[in-house]
Design an enzyme around this catalytic site. Structure first.
Site, PDB file in Angstrom:
ATOM      1  N   ILE A  68       2.474  -9.769  -2.957  1.00  0.00           N
ATOM      2  CA  ILE A  68       1.392  -9.280  -2.105  1.00  0.00           C
ATOM      3  C   ILE A  68       0.270  -8.778  -3.006  1.00  0.00           C
ATOM      4  O   ILE A  68       0.499  -7.948  -3.891  1.00  0.00           O
ATOM      5  CB  ILE A  68       1.852  -8.123  -1.189  1.00  0.00           C
ATOM      6  CG1 ILE A  68       3.124  -8.510  -0.428  1.00  0.00           C
ATOM      7  CG2 ILE A  68       0.730  -7.730  -0.230  1.00  0.00           C
ATOM      8  CD1 ILE A  68       2.961  -9.684   0.495  1.00  0.00           C
ATOM      9  N   GLY A 332      -1.283 -10.956   8.771  1.00  0.00           N
ATOM     10  CA  GLY A 332      -1.468 -11.059   7.329  1.00  0.00           C
ATOM     11  C   GLY A 332      -0.224 -10.603   6.596  1.00  0.00           C
ATOM     12  O   GLY A 332       0.886 -10.716   7.102  1.00  0.00           O
ATOM     13  N   GLU A 333      -0.398 -10.103   5.362  1.00  0.00           N
ATOM     14  CA  GLU A 333       0.697  -9.609   4.518  1.00  0.00           C
ATOM     15  C   GLU A 333       1.614 -10.712   4.018  1.00  0.00           C
ATOM     16  O   GLU A 333       2.579 -10.443   3.315  1.00  0.00           O
ATOM     17  CB  GLU A 333       1.584  -8.586   5.259  1.00  0.00           C
ATOM     18  CG  GLU A 333       0.882  -7.386   5.830  1.00  0.00           C
ATOM     19  CD  GLU A 333       1.829  -6.463   6.591  1.00  0.00           C
ATOM     20  OE1 GLU A 333       3.057  -6.769   6.650  1.00  0.00           O
ATOM     21  OE2 GLU A 333       1.366  -5.450   7.133  1.00  0.00           O
ATOM     22  N   GLY A 334       1.375 -11.966   4.402  1.00  0.00           N
ATOM     23  CA  GLY A 334       2.335 -13.022   4.103  1.00  0.00           C
ATOM     24  C   GLY A 334       3.413 -13.125   5.165  1.00  0.00           C
ATOM     25  O   GLY A 334       4.371 -13.895   5.015  1.00  0.00           O
ATOM     26  N   SER A 335       3.255 -12.369   6.259  1.00  0.00           N
ATOM     27  CA  SER A 335       4.312 -12.291   7.279  1.00  0.00           C
ATOM     28  C   SER A 335       4.578 -13.636   7.947  1.00  0.00           C
ATOM     29  O   SER A 335       5.737 -14.013   8.164  1.00  0.00           O
ATOM     30  CB  SER A 335       3.952 -11.238   8.332  1.00  0.00           C
ATOM     31  OG  SER A 335       2.688 -11.496   8.907  1.00  0.00           O
TER      32      SER A 335
END
Length: 374
Positions: A68, A332-335
Site C-alpha cells: 500500500i 481503494g486500498e487495493g481492496s
C-alpha cells in the site's frame, strides 16, 4: 521529465515476454476438460493468461504480496475532498493496526502486507509494517506548480520498484515464487490527481471524467472539474509533450503514491510477476505504465469496475481486458484487487483439478450435444 536519467533508466528495460507455447498448451488443456468449450467464461481465460505469465501449464495464485502506497496531496487545499488531509496518516495507522478492509482481506488471503509512506502531512513514525520513505510532507498543489520535481518523481517511482523486488525476494526466501502482486493506495485528494492525469492520457475534458471520489456531492464534483481544468490550462505548454513522454503528466499532476504504483506495475512486467490492478487510481497508474511501455498490459489483471465515471474510458486503454468483478466498490486500498484473488485461485483449481474427457471416460461429442440441447 528526462526519463533517461540514471535513477530511472530501468524504466526502459525490456518487458518479460509471455510464454506463448505454454499459453497454447493451456488453451488445448481447457478444450479437454469435461465441460462445453468456453462454458466457464472468464475463469478459463484467467487460467490461460496466468499459465502464459508463469510459464507453467498449471498456474497458481497461492503466494500473494500486498503493498500500500500512501501520500498527501497539495491540491487538497483547493477543497476537492470531503475529508481533511489528516485522514491519510490516520489510515496509515489503521493499516498498521490491522483495522482496514485491506488488512482483513490480507489476513483472509494469508498475504503479507507492507505500507509505504511516501509523505504525509502528519507523521507516522514507529508503526509496524510501515516503511517511512518520505519524499516530502505532500506534493505541491498542481493548480499553480508542478506537483513534483524530477528528483521527487524518480524517488517515488523507485519506491514502487523496490516494493515489488522486496516482495519477490521475501517469497523466494520461503522457497517459492511470487504468484500475484497487489498494489493499493491511500491519499486524500488523490482522485483529483488521478483524474487530472486521466484527462491528459485520454485527451478528455475534466468535466467528463470527474467523479465523487470519497463522497463529493454534485457541487463538489463540479468544483473538482473546474480546479482540474484550471490546472491543465496552467500546465498547457508543458503538457503538450506528454504524448511522447507521459512522465511529464505524472510529474506535473501526479501524487507520490500514483508514481509509486506506476513504478510497481512496470517492475512487475519486467520481472514477470502478474499484477492484480485495483480500482480507479490504480488503473490510472496502470495506464500510465502502459503508455511508457505498452507491453506492460500483458502482465495486468484488472480486478473490478470502479464507480468513478472516468473508469469506463480508462478501459479503452486495455483493449483485450474486462475487469473480473462489478461489485460497486469505491474504497481503494487495493481492496477490490484482494477480493478478486479467491476467484483467480478458483480459476486455477478448475484448470488443474477437473478431469479430462479421457480421464472421466466421457465423450466430448456427448458434452457438445448436451450444450446444443441447452
Amino acid at each position: 521529465m528526462n526519463s533517461d536519467s540514471s535513477s530511472v533508466a530501468w524504466l526502459h528495460s525490456p518487458i518479460k515476454p509471455l510464454d506463448s507455447m505454454t499459453m497454447y498448451a493451456a488453451m488445448e488443456h481447457q478444450k479437454q476438460l469435461t465441460k462445453p468449450a468456453g462454458s466457464l467464461g472468464k475463469l478459463e481465460s484467467i487460467a490461460i493468461r496466468l499459465a502464459a505469465m508463469q510459464g507453467v501449464l498449471f498456474p497458481t495464485a497461492d503466494h500473494v504480496s500486498i503493498a500500500i502506497f500512501a501520500a498527501d496531496h497539495g491540491i487538497a487545499e483547493e477543497g476537492v475532498s470531503v475529508f481533511p488531509q489528516s485522514v491519510t496518516a490516520e489510515m496509515v495507522k489503521n493499516f498498521s493496526h490491522g483495522g482496514a478492509a485491506i488488512c482483513v482481506a490480507a489476513r483472509f488471503l494469508n498475504a503479507p502486507m507492507t505500507v509505504y509512506n511516501l509523505g504525509t502531512v502528519s507523521p507516522t513514525e514507529g508503526l509496524a509494517n510501515v516503511v517511512n520513505c518520505t519524499i516530502a510532507p505532500q506534493t505541491a498543489s498542481f493548480l499553480h506548480h508542478s506537483a513534483m520535481t524530477e528528483e521527487q518523481l524518480a524517488q517515488a517511482i523507485n519506491t514502487g520498484r523496490q516494493a515489488v523486488l522486496t516482495s519477490s525476494e521475501k517469497q523466494l526466501k520461503q522457497g517459492h515464487k511470487l504468484d500475484l502482486f497487489i498494489a493499493g493506495e491511500m491519499g486524500i485528494a488523490n482522485t483529483t490527481s488521478a483524474t487530472a492525469i486521466a484527462a491528459v492520457l485520454l485527451n478528455t475534458a475534466p468535466d467528463k471524467l470527474a467523479g465523487p471520489g470519497t463522497g463529493l456531492d454534485a457541487k463538489g464534483v463540479s468544483h473538482k472539474a473546474v480546479i482540474i481544468a484550471k490546472a491543465l490550462q496552467t500546465h498547457e505548454k508543458a503538457l503538450a509533450n506528454s504524448w511522447t513522454d507521459p512522465l511529464i503528466a505524472l510529474q506535473l499532476l501526479g501524487g507520490f503514491e500514483i508514481a509509486a504504483l506506476t513504478g510497481a506495475y512496470l517492475t512487475c512486467a519486467q520481472e514477470g510477476v502478474p499484477a492484480v490492478v485495483d480500482g480507479f487510481i490504480c488503473t490510472v497508474a496502470a495506464l500510465m505504465a502502459s503508455r511508457i511501455n505498452p507491453e506492460v498490459s500483458d502482465w495486468l489483471i484488472l480486478s473490478h469496475n470502479s464507480a468513478e465515471p472516468a473508469y469506463a474510458l480508462l478501459l479503452e486503454g486495455f483493449a483485450a481486458q474486462v475487469p473480473l468483478l462489478n461489485l460497486e466498490l469505491r474504497l481503494g486500498e487495493g481492496s477490490g484487487a484482494a477480493i478478486a484473488v479467491p476467484l483467480i485461485r478458483l480459476a486455477c483449481s478448475l484448470h488443474h483439478e477437473m478431469s479430462t474427457f479421457e480421464e472421466a471416460a466421457v465423450s466430448s461429442s456427448t458434452v457438445t450435444s448436451v450444450e446444443v440441447a441447452l
